[in-house]
Design a protein around this motif. Structure first.
Motif, PDB file in Angstrom:
ATOM      1  N   ILE A 122       0.843  -1.206   0.000  1.00  0.00           N
ATOM      2  CA  ILE A 122       0.000   0.000   0.000  1.00  0.00           C
ATOM      3  C   ILE A 122       0.872   1.248   0.000  1.00  0.00           C
ATOM      4  O   ILE A 122       0.613   2.214  -0.738  1.00  0.00           O
ATOM      5  CB  ILE A 122      -0.958  -0.005   1.205  1.00  0.00           C
ATOM      6  CG1 ILE A 122      -1.965  -1.152   1.072  1.00  0.00           C
ATOM      7  CG2 ILE A 122      -1.687   1.334   1.326  1.00  0.00           C
ATOM      8  CD1 ILE A 122      -2.825  -1.371   2.298  1.00  0.00           C
ATOM      9  N   ASP A 123       1.932   1.239   0.806  1.00  0.00           N
ATOM     10  CA  ASP A 123       2.839   2.399   0.863  1.00  0.00           C
ATOM     11  C   ASP A 123       3.547   2.610  -0.470  1.00  0.00           C
ATOM     12  O   ASP A 123       3.723   3.753  -0.923  1.00  0.00           O
ATOM     13  CB  ASP A 123       3.865   2.205   1.977  1.00  0.00           C
ATOM     14  CG  ASP A 123       3.254   2.269   3.365  1.00  0.00           C
ATOM     15  OD1 ASP A 123       2.108   2.758   3.476  1.00  0.00           O
ATOM     16  OD2 ASP A 123       3.909   1.846   4.328  1.00  0.00           O
ATOM     17  N   ALA A 124       3.982   1.510  -1.092  1.00  0.00           N
ATOM     18  CA  ALA A 124       4.645   1.620  -2.400  1.00  0.00           C
ATOM     19  C   ALA A 124       3.687   2.169  -3.438  1.00  0.00           C
ATOM     20  O   ALA A 124       4.054   3.031  -4.257  1.00  0.00           O
ATOM     21  CB  ALA A 124       5.178   0.256  -2.826  1.00  0.00           C
ATOM     22  N   LEU A 125       2.441   1.712  -3.404  1.00  0.00           N
ATOM     23  CA  LEU A 125       1.427   2.212  -4.333  1.00  0.00           C
ATOM     24  C   LEU A 125       1.152   3.694  -4.092  1.00  0.00           C
ATOM     25  O   LEU A 125       1.006   4.473  -5.047  1.00  0.00           O
ATOM     26  CB  LEU A 125       0.138   1.399  -4.169  1.00  0.00           C
ATOM     27  CG  LEU A 125      -1.031   1.779  -5.085  1.00  0.00           C
ATOM     28  CD1 LEU A 125      -0.654   1.621  -6.553  1.00  0.00           C
ATOM     29  CD2 LEU A 125      -2.262   0.932  -4.754  1.00  0.00           C
ATOM     30  N   ALA A 126       1.119   4.091  -2.821  1.00  0.00           N
ATOM     31  CA  ALA A 126       0.886   5.501  -2.492  1.00  0.00           C
ATOM     32  C   ALA A 126       1.978   6.394  -3.067  1.00  0.00           C
ATOM     33  O   ALA A 126       1.711   7.467  -3.607  1.00  0.00           O
ATOM     34  CB  ALA A 126       0.791   5.688  -0.974  1.00  0.00           C
ATOM     35  N   ASN A 127       3.226   5.950  -2.960  1.00  0.00           N
ATOM     36  CA  ASN A 127       4.321   6.766  -3.474  1.00  0.00           C
ATOM     37  C   ASN A 127       4.273   6.867  -4.995  1.00  0.00           C
ATOM     38  O   ASN A 127       4.569   7.922  -5.572  1.00  0.00           O
ATOM     39  CB  ASN A 127       5.669   6.210  -3.035  1.00  0.00           C
ATOM     40  CG  ASN A 127       6.793   7.213  -3.270  1.00  0.00           C
ATOM     41  OD1 ASN A 127       6.785   8.311  -2.725  1.00  0.00           O
ATOM     42  ND2 ASN A 127       7.747   6.841  -4.113  1.00  0.00           N
ATOM     43  N   ILE A 128       3.887   5.773  -5.645  1.00  0.00           N
ATOM     44  CA  ILE A 128       3.754   5.814  -7.106  1.00  0.00           C
ATOM     45  C   ILE A 128       2.631   6.769  -7.503  1.00  0.00           C
ATOM     46  O   ILE A 128       2.761   7.543  -8.453  1.00  0.00           O
ATOM     47  CB  ILE A 128       3.522   4.403  -7.663  1.00  0.00           C
ATOM     48  CG1 ILE A 128       4.822   3.597  -7.567  1.00  0.00           C
ATOM     49  CG2 ILE A 128       3.038   4.447  -9.104  1.00  0.00           C
ATOM     50  CD1 ILE A 128       4.696   2.158  -7.996  1.00  0.00           C
ATOM     51  N   LEU A 129       1.514   6.756  -6.775  1.00  0.00           N
ATOM     52  CA  LEU A 129       0.430   7.702  -7.070  1.00  0.00           C
ATOM     53  C   LEU A 129       0.893   9.143  -6.886  1.00  0.00           C
ATOM     54  O   LEU A 129       0.589  10.020  -7.714  1.00  0.00           O
ATOM     55  CB  LEU A 129      -0.774   7.417  -6.172  1.00  0.00           C
ATOM     56  CG  LEU A 129      -1.529   6.115  -6.434  1.00  0.00           C
ATOM     57  CD1 LEU A 129      -2.679   5.972  -5.439  1.00  0.00           C
ATOM     58  CD2 LEU A 129      -2.067   6.052  -7.855  1.00  0.00           C
ATOM     59  N   LYS A 130       1.644   9.398  -5.819  1.00  0.00           N
ATOM     60  CA  LYS A 130       2.143  10.755  -5.582  1.00  0.00           C
ATOM     61  C   LYS A 130       3.108  11.190  -6.684  1.00  0.00           C
ATOM     62  O   LYS A 130       3.242  12.385  -6.955  1.00  0.00           O
ATOM     63  CB  LYS A 130       2.835  10.830  -4.215  1.00  0.00           C
ATOM     64  CG  LYS A 130       1.877  10.699  -3.041  1.00  0.00           C
ATOM     65  CD  LYS A 130       2.627  10.679  -1.711  1.00  0.00           C
ATOM     66  CE  LYS A 130       1.679  10.489  -0.544  1.00  0.00           C
ATOM     67  NZ  LYS A 130       2.409  10.442   0.755  1.00  0.00           N
ATOM     68  N   TYR A 131       3.747  10.219  -7.305  1.00  0.00           N
ATOM     69  CA  TYR A 131       4.668  10.503  -8.408  1.00  0.00           C
ATOM     70  C   TYR A 131       3.922  11.010  -9.639  1.00  0.00           C
ATOM     71  O   TYR A 131       4.526  11.483 -10.595  1.00  0.00           O
ATOM     72  CB  TYR A 131       5.451   9.230  -8.732  1.00  0.00           C
ATOM     73  CG  TYR A 131       6.659   9.402  -9.625  1.00  0.00           C
ATOM     74  CD1 TYR A 131       7.722  10.229  -9.267  1.00  0.00           C
ATOM     75  CD2 TYR A 131       6.751   8.696 -10.824  1.00  0.00           C
ATOM     76  CE1 TYR A 131       8.836  10.355 -10.070  1.00  0.00           C
ATOM     77  CE2 TYR A 131       7.874   8.807 -11.639  1.00  0.00           C
ATOM     78  CZ  TYR A 131       8.906   9.658 -11.254  1.00  0.00           C
ATOM     79  OH  TYR A 131      10.018   9.782 -12.060  1.00  0.00           O
TER      80      TYR A 131
END
Length: 377
Positions: free
Chosen positions: A295-304
């Motif tokens: 979930i955290d990895a996905l969140a960072n990709i979305l913020k990217y």
């Protein structure tokens, strides 16, 4: 206790890197990263951008129709805003709208000092009926439609005189005299690049600085429509973004784009997400994620995919390095402008994503639709 916590953090961080590495490796195997000749692609995109410097303004003027600019020039300095509009048949739809909405006196007021972005008949013709020509506009009797049309017209007016050379290069904005209903729905956004001024990423100023006795007129080629929905609202209402919406909900980021703000979101379609490995490849799989590191990895990709400011396609520069809200230092994307489109590339993507459609205006930002997910290094 603190030593154990440190080790846990280390393990968590290592696993997070493993998830991101898995994403990147799997994407490469699935053909997302295509060409080893990315430099050739960059050169092509850069050359296309530079060519627009010579062609954008002439093409915008040519596509706006056969306006008789000479007759408009003859009226300047001696006539008010309404008189100039009435004098030219290319503004018959605009004049009908001004009459229908009771704005003649306001735009004729000798004591006023206004800036009017004036859509041509060709601009009105792009709207649905009954707003598409002078005959249909004059026949409107529905009060709701008249009020809507009045708001649209007021969205074209600034309460002070602004000449084109006073509009800053690059990105800027101005508040119109339209009443504010929700955040930023009375603000227009300028993109001033290569001597071509675009408004809200859609409408071109094809003839500026018609100086009236009570202000100035800038002729534009598309009617400006105030935004009525947030970024989240637009995404939720479009089935092509169901995977993106699932990802925003799973990472608790949906609320960020539901309220006030000023964002640019490079929005991958469902087809873009489908190129990723499971469980990141569709809404159902994303909804089923329970591992917090994923979930955290996905969140960072979305913020990217998010810039904390509005960038329309005409603002994206030529191979410009643009900072996202993802965690530093791997938080920059490469962008390149286009006319009604654009390009963006993550540092771990070998090829650029095409922006199409571009410049979907929201009350809290702008959406740029892209055909692949952006990946940081």
């Amino acid at each position: 206790m603190s030593q154990k916590l440190s080790w846990r953090k280390l393990i968590r961080l290592s696993f997070s890197f493993m998830v991101v590495a898995f994403l990147l490796t799997a994407c490469s195997k699935n053909g997302i990263q295509v060409s080893p000749d990315g430099n050739n692609e960059e050169a092509t995109i850069a050359n296309e951008g530079r060519a627009l410097e010579q062609t954008a303004l002439p093409n915008a003027i040519a596509s706006s129709g056969n306006l008789n600019f000479e007759s408009l020039e003859q009226m300047r300095n001696n006539s008010n805003i309404v008189q100039i509009a009435v004098s030219n048949p290319n503004f018959s739809s605009l004049v009908a709208a001004v009459v229908k909405t009771g704005l003649v006196d306001a735009l004729s007021n000798a004591n006023a000092n206004l800036t009017v972005f004036a859509p041509t008949n060709t601009a009105f013709a792009q709207l649905p009926s009954p707003f598409n020509n002078s005959t249909n506009i004059s026949a409107i009797t529905d009060v709701t439609q008249i009020n809507f049309l009045r708001d649209v017209l007021l969205y074209h007016v600034i309460g002070s005189e602004v000449f084109s050379n006073q509009i800053a290069s690059g990105r800027s904005s101005a508040v119109t005299i339209k009443s504010q209903v929700s955040g930023n729905d009375n603000t227009i956004y300028f993109s001033n690049t290569f001597r071509l001024i675009r408004i809200n990423g859609q409408s071109n100023v094809v003839h500026p600085n018609l100086n009236a006795t009570n202000g100035v007129i800038h002729v534009i080629d598309k009617v400006l429509l105030p935004p009525t929905n947030t970024i989240a609202g637009i995404a939720i209402g479009n089935p092509d973004f169901s995977t993106l919406v699932a990802a925003l909900v799973k990472t608790n980021l949906a609320g960020v784009f539901s309220g006030n703000g000023d964002f640019t979101v490079f929005a991958p379609t469902n087809a873009a997400f489908a190129q990723l490995p499971s469980p990141f490849n569709n809404a159902q799989n994303i909804n089923g994620i329970t591992n917090q590191v994923e979930i955290d990895a996905l969140a960072n990709i979305l913020k990217y995919h998010v810039i904390a400011s509005r960038y329309f396609a005409w603002d994206l520069g030529i191979l410009q390095r643009t900072t996202t809200i993802a965690a530093a230092p791997n938080n920059k994307v490469t962008t390149s402008l286009g006319f009604n489109r654009g390009f963006v590339k993550g540092d771990a993507n070998n090829t650029f994503s095409r922006i199409n459609p571009a410049d979907i205006l929201a009350t809290n930002g702008v959406i740029q639709v892209i055909d692949r997910v952006l990946l940081p290094k």
